[in-house]
Scaffold this motif. Structure first.
Motif, PDB file in Angstrom:
ATOM      1  N   LEU A  36      61.703  69.173   9.990  1.00  0.00           N
ATOM      2  CA  LEU A  36      62.184  68.223  11.000  1.00  0.00           C
ATOM      3  C   LEU A  36      63.493  68.688  11.622  1.00  0.00           C
ATOM      4  N   PHE A 135      56.013  69.575  10.748  1.00  0.00           N
ATOM      5  CA  PHE A 135      57.193  68.723  10.846  1.00  0.00           C
ATOM      6  C   PHE A 135      58.209  69.284  11.828  1.00  0.00           C
ATOM      7  N   GLY A 139      59.786  67.240  14.752  1.00  0.00           N
ATOM      8  CA  GLY A 139      61.220  67.237  15.057  1.00  0.00           C
ATOM      9  C   GLY A 139      61.480  67.539  16.519  1.00  0.00           C
TER      10      GLY A 139
END
Length: 160
Positions: A36, A135, A139
């Motif tokens: 992220l 992820f 992000g």
């Protein structure tokens, strides 16, 4: 995107090594937060002009950062194997096996533990790459939704 991937790759290396040395199965969990962060930072650095470009930059940054997580898991696995093969740890394992009524002096128990500590990071490598790229894309999408869609596109260059 590569800059944020390398930054978070170094962060992932140290975090994953520490977490994997304590609990070997929790190493991939670090990839969620690091992915992220790498994706969001890719949006900050690159400032892509579209949603798709931001997601792509975040996914690439997360995948590049996964290299650090993989190395960190291997280092953590080596540390974990080193501690698990100490005489005190072996005695604790033998005590547990005796309490379960299993043979405690079998040398294959220690060999199996060491092999598991070395193979676990290798098996988690694919999961780390996929999770951190996914992820990282998330992000990048978060950066786009919070900041990116409100920024002006860069002015065209007069040189040319």
């Amino acid at each position: 995107m590569y800059r944020s991937g390398f930054i978070f790759g170094v962060v992932a290396l140290f975090l994953t090594a520490m977490v994997s040395a304590l609990l070997a199965w929790c190493g991939p969990c670090v990839g969620i937060l690091v992915g992220l962060g790498a994706g969001y930072l890719a949006g900050v650095f690159e400032k892509p002009s579209s949603n798709n470009a931001t997601v792509k930059a975040g996914a690439i940054a997360g995948a590049v950062g996964a290299a650090g997580a993989i190395v960190g898991q291997v280092v953590g696995g080596l540390l974990n194997a080193r501690f698990a093969t100490s005489p005190a740890a072996q005695q604790a394992v033998q005590d547990v096996y005796r309490s379960w009524g299993l043979p405690a002096n079998d040398p294959s128990i220690a060999q199996g533990m060491v092999i598991g500590f070395y193979l676990w990071p290798i098996c988690c490598s694919v999961v780390d790459i996929i999770a951190m790229a996914g992820f990282g894309a998330l992000g990048g999408l978060l950066w786009w939704q919070t900041t990116g869609k409100n920024t002006r596109p860069p002015a065209p260059s007069a040189i040319g």
